[in-house]
Design a protein around this motif. Structure first.
Motif, short mmCIF file in Angstrom:
data_model
loop_
_atom_site.label_atom_id
_atom_site.label_comp_id
_atom_site.label_asym_id
_atom_site.label_seq_id
_atom_site.Cartn_x
_atom_site.Cartn_y
_atom_site.Cartn_z
N ARG A 116 0.83 -1.20 0.00
CA ARG A 116 0.00 0.00 0.00
C ARG A 116 0.86 1.24 0.00
N ILE A 117 0.47 2.23 -0.80
CA ILE A 117 1.10 3.55 -0.77
C ILE A 117 -0.02 4.57 -0.60
N VAL A 118 0.11 5.42 0.41
CA VAL A 118 -0.87 6.48 0.67
C VAL A 118 -0.12 7.80 0.70
N VAL A 119 -0.58 8.77 -0.09
CA VAL A 119 0.06 10.08 -0.19
C VAL A 119 -0.96 11.15 0.20
N ASP A 120 -0.68 11.87 1.27
CA ASP A 120 -1.58 12.89 1.80
C ASP A 120 -3.00 12.33 1.97
N GLY A 121 -3.09 11.12 2.50
CA GLY A 121 -4.38 10.50 2.76
C GLY A 121 -5.05 9.86 1.56
N ILE A 122 -4.42 9.93 0.39
CA ILE A 122 -5.01 9.37 -0.82
C ILE A 122 -4.27 8.08 -1.17
N GLU A 123 -4.99 6.96 -1.24
CA GLU A 123 -4.32 5.71 -1.56
C GLU A 123 -4.05 5.61 -3.05
N LEU A 124 -2.82 5.22 -3.36
CA LEU A 124 -2.41 5.05 -4.75
C LEU A 124 -2.93 3.71 -5.25
N THR A 125 -3.93 3.77 -6.13
CA THR A 125 -4.54 2.57 -6.68
C THR A 125 -4.50 2.65 -8.20
N GLU A 126 -5.17 1.70 -8.84
CA GLU A 126 -5.24 1.75 -10.30
C GLU A 126 -6.17 2.85 -10.79
N ASP A 127 -6.94 3.43 -9.88
CA ASP A 127 -7.89 4.49 -10.24
C ASP A 127 -7.10 5.71 -10.72
N VAL A 128 -7.28 6.07 -11.99
CA VAL A 128 -6.51 7.18 -12.55
C VAL A 128 -6.83 8.49 -11.85
N ARG A 129 -8.00 8.60 -11.23
CA ARG A 129 -8.33 9.83 -10.52
C ARG A 129 -7.42 10.00 -9.31
N ASN A 130 -7.17 8.91 -8.59
CA ASN A 130 -6.27 8.97 -7.45
C ASN A 130 -4.84 9.31 -7.89
N ILE A 131 -4.41 8.69 -8.98
CA ILE A 131 -3.06 8.96 -9.49
C ILE A 131 -2.93 10.43 -9.86
N ALA A 132 -3.94 10.99 -10.51
CA ALA A 132 -3.91 12.40 -10.90
C ALA A 132 -3.85 13.30 -9.68
N LEU A 133 -4.63 12.98 -8.65
CA LEU A 133 -4.62 13.78 -7.43
C LEU A 133 -3.26 13.74 -6.76
#
Length: 266
Positions: free
Chosen positions: A83-100
């Protein structure tokens, strides 16, 4: 923290973790992170937390996984497990999370990666104008403020090819800062520079460390690590071997691999 609902209302349910470390909000957390390149195990069960405003310096021999570690934080490399979480946002395959996450992290590379056909000020304003939709005048004013910060405002209208390597790297730092990141990642930012240019870039990063932005710096510059780091992480063979405050780390390392590495470079 970025208000995701102002970017896209559908992002209101993005997974966010509100946790702290040592009184600081956790900005980066890696739990059991593994990365493979074919059969090569580049990152082996990495656990790491970085608090808001911390300066963490990552050192280790070549091939130890340092650059892969920080490249996984903003998905320049895809981690295979954990698991990788950046500023409370988990890095997943969801491109929206990656963009954030990419909006909240700036990255400075070994090579400067500037657009050679654009002037310095156009290199810096491109991201804010296209991604943040910042008006041209506001973006240029911000760019000049940042060029003042990195001490090369007089280079604004020149092209990258007209600058020294140290100046180009300072432009690259200003370009990343123009996106107003909460976290800055540096991947051996002085390794491509001539020796006389290294100190000017490190001095800029030292000044940046005083502003409260979270920094994760991969470097071979031990003097910088001693002076700037809140914590030093030593990596070898894809693993985190030892973590400590600079005074402890450089004067009383506990692990044999750390002791051997420091004896070879200090």
């Amino acid at each position: 923290m970025t208000d995701t609902t102002t970017i896209n209302p559908s992002l209101a349910n993005v997974n966010r973790d509100a946790t702290e470390i040592g009184g600081r909000e956790i900005m980066v957390e890696m739990v059991g992170v593994n990365k493979f390149f074919g059969t090569f195990h580049a990152l082996n069960s990495i656990d790491m937390k970085v608090g808001s405003g911390e300066v963490v310096v990552v050192i280790g021999p070549s091939g130890s996984g340092k650059s892969t570690l920080i490249r996984c934080i903003n998905r320049l490399e895809h981690h295979d497990r954990g698991r990788i979480v950046v500023d409370g946002i988990e890095l997943t395959e969801d491109v929206r999370n990656i963009a954030l996450i990419r909006r909240e992290t700036g990255m400075v590379f070994q090579q400067f990666n500037l657009f050679p056909h654009l002037t310095v000020i156009d290199n810096i304003t491109l991201g804010p104008r296209q991604v943040l939709k910042m008006p041209k005048k506001q973006a240029e004013d911000r760019a000049m403020e940042l060029l003042e910060r990195v001490k090369i405002p007089e280079q604004a209208r020149k092209f990258p090819g007209q600058l020294s390597g140290g100046q180009q790297q300072r432009v690259a730092i200003a370009r990343s800062l123009a996106m107003q990141p909460k976290i800055m990642l540096f991947d051996e930012p002085t390794s491509a520079l001539d020796p006389e240019m290294i100190s000017e870039v490190l001095n800029v990063i030292l000044e940046l460390a005083k502003t409260g932005i979270t920094l994760i710096v991969v470097t071979h510059e031990m003097g910088f690590a001693r002076e700037a780091a809140d914590r030093v992480i030593f990596m070898a063979d894809g693993e985190i071997v030892e973590v400590g405050e600079p005074e402890h780390f450089f004067t009383n390392p506990q692990e044999e691999r750390t002791q051997l590495f420091l004896s070879q470079i200090l």
